[in-house]
Motif scaffolding. Sequence first.
Motif, PDB file in Angstrom:
ATOM      1  N   ARG A 155     -16.494  -5.778   6.782  1.00 29.94           N
ATOM      2  CA  ARG A 155     -15.369  -5.272   6.698  1.00 29.94           C
ATOM      3  C   ARG A 155     -14.754  -5.594   8.065  1.00 29.94           C
ATOM      4  O   ARG A 155     -15.317  -5.193   9.158  1.00 29.94           O
TER       5      ARG A 155
ATOM      6  N   TRP B 113      -4.609  -2.722   7.916  1.00 24.11           N
ATOM      7  CA  TRP B 113      -5.193  -3.541   6.728  1.00 24.11           C
ATOM      8  C   TRP B 113      -6.532  -4.162   7.348  1.00 24.11           C
ATOM      9  O   TRP B 113      -6.534  -4.422   8.574  1.00 24.11           O
TER      10      TRP B 113
ATOM     11  N   ARG C 177     -10.343  -6.486   5.827  1.00 22.09           N
ATOM     12  CA  ARG C 177     -10.814  -7.044   4.539  1.00 22.09           C
ATOM     13  C   ARG C 177     -12.091  -7.322   4.771  1.00 22.09           C
ATOM     14  O   ARG C 177     -12.691  -7.293   5.799  1.00 22.09           O
ATOM     15  N   GLN C 178     -12.752  -7.668   3.550  1.00 19.84           N
ATOM     16  CA  GLN C 178     -14.230  -7.633   3.523  1.00 19.84           C
ATOM     17  C   GLN C 178     -14.563  -8.819   2.477  1.00 19.84           C
ATOM     18  O   GLN C 178     -14.167  -8.816   1.299  1.00 19.84           O
TER      19      GLN C 178
ATOM     20  N   GLY D 242      -8.762  -1.034  -2.083  1.00 17.65           N
ATOM     21  CA  GLY D 242      -9.029  -2.246  -1.904  1.00 17.65           C
ATOM     22  C   GLY D 242      -8.300  -3.239  -3.482  1.00 17.65           C
ATOM     23  O   GLY D 242      -8.282  -2.901  -4.525  1.00 17.65           O
ATOM     24  N   THR D 243      -7.982  -4.360  -2.756  1.00 20.16           N
ATOM     25  CA  THR D 243      -7.396  -5.243  -3.721  1.00 20.16           C
ATOM     26  C   THR D 243      -7.684  -6.730  -3.585  1.00 20.16           C
ATOM     27  O   THR D 243      -7.746  -7.262  -2.275  1.00 20.16           O
ATOM     28  N   GLN D 244      -8.156  -7.530  -4.485  1.00 23.69           N
ATOM     29  CA  GLN D 244      -8.949  -8.895  -4.156  1.00 23.69           C
ATOM     30  C   GLN D 244      -7.979  -9.839  -4.143  1.00 23.69           C
ATOM     31  O   GLN D 244      -6.860 -10.032  -4.783  1.00 23.69           O
TER      32      GLN D 244
ATOM     33  N   TRP E  81      -8.759   5.574   3.279  1.00 25.00           N
ATOM     34  CA  TRP E  81      -8.715   4.335   2.844  1.00 25.00           C
ATOM     35  C   TRP E  81      -8.141   4.192   1.406  1.00 25.00           C
ATOM     36  O   TRP E  81      -8.466   5.159   0.548  1.00 25.00           O
TER      37      TRP E  81
ATOM     38  N   VAL F 105     -11.916  -8.726  -0.387  1.00 23.23           N
ATOM     39  CA  VAL F 105     -11.125  -7.679  -0.811  1.00 23.23           C
ATOM     40  C   VAL F 105     -10.384  -7.114   0.320  1.00 23.23           C
ATOM     41  O   VAL F 105     -10.771  -6.704   1.307  1.00 23.23           O
ATOM     42  N   TYR F 106      -8.888  -6.760   0.217  1.00 22.73           N
ATOM     43  CA  TYR F 106      -8.045  -6.138   1.182  1.00 22.73           C
ATOM     44  C   TYR F 106      -7.854  -4.660   0.908  1.00 22.73           C
ATOM     45  O   TYR F 106      -7.658  -4.372  -0.126  1.00 22.73           O
ATOM     46  N   TYR F 107      -8.044  -3.978   2.117  1.00 23.54           N
ATOM     47  CA  TYR F 107      -8.122  -2.501   2.258  1.00 23.54           C
ATOM     48  C   TYR F 107      -6.893  -2.066   3.086  1.00 23.54           C
ATOM     49  O   TYR F 107      -6.744  -2.683   4.288  1.00 23.54           O
TER      50      TYR F 107
ATOM     51  N   CYS G   9       0.803  -1.186   0.111  1.00 22.22           N
ATOM     52  CA  CYS G   9      -0.147  -0.179  -0.008  1.00 22.22           C
ATOM     53  C   CYS G   9       0.898   1.161   0.097  1.00 22.22           C
ATOM     54  O   CYS G   9       1.591   1.359   0.845  1.00 22.22           O
TER      55      CYS G   9
END
Length: 123
Positions: free
Chosen positions: A44, A35, A37-38, A116-118, A113, A92-94, A21
């Motif tokens: 989330r 970090w 995630r959702q 997000g990345t899958q 924020w 999905v990670y934020y 990030c």
Amino acid sequence: VQLQAFGGGLVQAGGSLRLSCAASEPTFSSYVMGWFRQAPGKEREFVASISWGGGTTYYADSVKGRFTISRDNTKNTVYLQMNSLKPDDTAVYYCAARNFPSASRAETTFASWGQGTQVTVSS
């Protein structure tokens, strides 16, 4: 602060991924980074956070011992090394930034924020 997360992808169970990030803010070192995630159909949740200097870290029980959060303040970047990945880690990670010191894991304490990345872990 603007954040951009990357490094997600598809990996088999037991594999590893490293998320990064990057922050636009030159005072990156003054932010607590986290970090979250959702997963599909779920709220989330907190994954990990790291203090300004990197000396203090917190982890969700579900990832403790498998994930490692770190930061490089010279590169304005925070990382999440994920090992021994499980299908339940699919989400999905934020990344997020907080401009005050706190041990809180609440997402409401993080003001900035990334997009997000899958991460998808296949069984």
